[in-house]
Scaffold this motif. Structure first.
Motif, PDB file in Angstrom:
ATOM      1  N   ILE A 151       0.861  -1.179   0.000  1.00 55.63           N
ATOM      2  CA  ILE A 151       0.000   0.000   0.000  1.00 55.63           C
ATOM      3  C   ILE A 151       0.900   1.231   0.000  1.00 55.63           C
ATOM      4  O   ILE A 151       1.751   1.384   0.884  1.00 55.63           O
ATOM      5  CB  ILE A 151      -0.914   0.013   1.240  1.00 55.63           C
ATOM      6  N   TYR A 161      -4.343   3.244   6.356  1.00 58.73           N
ATOM      7  CA  TYR A 161      -4.197   2.420   7.557  1.00 58.73           C
ATOM      8  C   TYR A 161      -5.376   1.463   7.726  1.00 58.73           C
ATOM      9  O   TYR A 161      -5.207   0.323   8.168  1.00 58.73           O
ATOM     10  CB  TYR A 161      -4.042   3.308   8.784  1.00 58.73           C
ATOM     11  N   LYS A 182      -4.659  -1.403   5.450  1.00 59.27           N
ATOM     12  CA  LYS A 182      -3.618  -2.260   6.038  1.00 59.27           C
ATOM     13  C   LYS A 182      -4.209  -3.175   7.107  1.00 59.27           C
ATOM     14  O   LYS A 182      -3.943  -4.383   7.137  1.00 59.27           O
ATOM     15  CB  LYS A 182      -2.514  -1.377   6.643  1.00 59.27           C
ATOM     16  N   ARG A 183      -5.042  -2.621   7.986  1.00 61.37           N
ATOM     17  CA  ARG A 183      -5.660  -3.436   9.035  1.00 61.37           C
ATOM     18  C   ARG A 183      -6.597  -4.482   8.433  1.00 61.37           C
ATOM     19  O   ARG A 183      -6.666  -5.622   8.912  1.00 61.37           O
ATOM     20  CB  ARG A 183      -6.436  -2.540  10.013  1.00 61.37           C
ATOM     21  N   GLU A 222      -1.722  -9.214   7.902  1.00 61.30           N
ATOM     22  CA  GLU A 222      -0.279  -9.431   7.893  1.00 61.30           C
ATOM     23  C   GLU A 222       0.328  -9.530   6.508  1.00 61.30           C
ATOM     24  O   GLU A 222       1.548  -9.405   6.345  1.00 61.30           O
ATOM     25  CB  GLU A 222       0.058 -10.694   8.682  1.00 61.30           C
ATOM     26  N   ALA A 258      -0.113  -7.402   4.206  1.00 61.76           N
ATOM     27  CA  ALA A 258      -0.003  -6.053   3.654  1.00 61.76           C
ATOM     28  C   ALA A 258       1.091  -5.255   4.336  1.00 61.76           C
ATOM     29  O   ALA A 258       1.313  -5.364   5.543  1.00 61.76           O
ATOM     30  CB  ALA A 258      -1.333  -5.320   3.796  1.00 61.76           C
ATOM     31  N   LYS A 259       1.771  -4.442   3.547  1.00 60.85           N
ATOM     32  CA  LYS A 259       2.755  -3.485   4.043  1.00 60.85           C
ATOM     33  C   LYS A 259       2.347  -2.106   3.543  1.00 60.85           C
ATOM     34  O   LYS A 259       1.930  -1.962   2.390  1.00 60.85           O
ATOM     35  CB  LYS A 259       4.147  -3.837   3.516  1.00 60.85           C
ATOM     36  N   ILE A 260       2.448  -1.076   4.406  1.00 59.94           N
ATOM     37  CA  ILE A 260       2.108   0.279   3.977  1.00 59.94           C
ATOM     38  C   ILE A 260       3.354   1.154   3.985  1.00 59.94           C
ATOM     39  O   ILE A 260       4.180   1.083   4.902  1.00 59.94           O
ATOM     40  CB  ILE A 260       0.993   0.896   4.857  1.00 59.94           C
TER      41      ILE A 260
END
Length: 323
Positions: free
Chosen positions: A249, A264, A267-268, A272, A274-276
């Protein structure tokens, strides 16, 4: 010279579009329109020669002129490593449908059908803004066909109540539509203010902005409004499916169209896998405003972190549209 005559005989926008067409062709891609049946036709830039030993990557644009304008600067970073496909989503560029569907789900189904027509069965995807909505839907509907995803400033986890509760920088949906689909130079300047930390709109002559609107912003206006309404209507995070692909992201810290909180949330929601990455001093048009940072993070996620090349030679043209 009258503005209409200037637009007719000397269109900056049309010349820029021609340059993109030339550069896409020079990069080894060809322009092709595909009839998907049931009144749907999609345009896509596809490899002149498909290399079976290379992975496939799909570059999906957001609201704006057409796919070339959002990926023209970045194309060179991918053509040496991937089979690159750059479609125009329905009601953008040369793609359209006579069907009534206006959801990102239908866009996703149409893009996948297009890819299958070209023999592409597995792919990674980069989706900018609205293109991220479509990409997320493709990952949810076709999990076995989608590999890595990059979602850039894509407010997938917005909710209808966000607009009502003042989460966005507009008073209501009508104001949002008038900015995202500008029909006057003033509204195009507003869009640039929303899209960039340091917009150049106030320095651009009105005739230049009018030319851009005449060439790029007058087709399928009602249908595009319906696409935007379709994104928001009855949207709740609880109804958004989970996806299992690896996701990067990317967000501009000062995004005024889709505030960073939506990054965010995404991401939530993904969890796990996903990386932002938050890019400072950048707005919604982070792919253009911070092109080097954008490409650096794409490379580290998709293949490696080579030094990005120089920025676009046409920043004024590039700044006109990116949402």
């Amino acid at each position: 010279m009258h503005v209409s005559k200037l637009s007719k005989y000397l269109s900056f926008t049309a010349n820029r579009d021609w340059f993109y067409r030339y550069s896409f062709g020079n990069a080894g891609l060809r322009s092709i329109k595909t009839d998907l049946g049931e009144g749907t036709v999609m345009h896509c830039w596809v490899p002149k020669t498909h290399n079976a030993s290379r992975p496939n990557i799909l570059l999906v644009h957001g609201f704006g002129a057409n796919a070339m304008w959002q990926y023209g600067e970045h194309l060179r970073h991918f053509t040496s490593r991937f089979n690159v496909y750059v479609p125009d989503l329905i009601f953008f560029g040369e793609s359209y449908t006579t069907r009534k569907e206006r959801t990102e789900s239908f866009q996703a189904q149409s893009v996948m059908k297009l890819m299958e027509t070209h023999g592409v069965r597995r792919m990674s995807l980069i989706g900018i803004s609205y293109g991220g909505f479509v990409g997320y839907s493709m990952a949810a509907q076709f999990p076995d066909k989608m590999e890595k995803l990059v979602l850039c400033c894509a407010g997938v986890c917005l909710e209808e109540k966000d607009l009502e509760e003042g989460f966005f920088n507009v008073s209501d949906l009508d104001e949002a539509l008038s900015i995202l689909l500008p029909q006057t130079p003033e509204k195009l300047r507003d869009l640039m203010k929303f899209s960039f930390v340091k917009p150049m709109g106030k320095w651009v002559p009105s005739f230049f902005l009018s030319d851009f609107i005449d060439v790029m912003c007058t087709d399928y206006v009602q249908e595009k409004k319906e696409l935007l309404v379709g994104i928001l209507k009855d949207r709740k995070i609880s109804n958004i499916p989970k996806i299992k692909q690896s996701v990067l992201i990317i967000w501009g810290e000062e995004d005024k169209i889709f505030p960073l909180e939506l990054g965010y949330r995404l991401k939530r929601h993904v969890g796990e896998n996903a990386k932002i990455v938050v890019i400072k001093n950048a707005g919604h048009a982070v792919n253009l405003e911070k092109s080097k940072d954008f490409i650096k993070h794409l490379k580290s996620f998709l293949f490696d972190s080579q030094s990005p090349n120089s920025p676009s030679l046409f920043p004024l043209f590039d700044s006109l549209w990116s949402s």
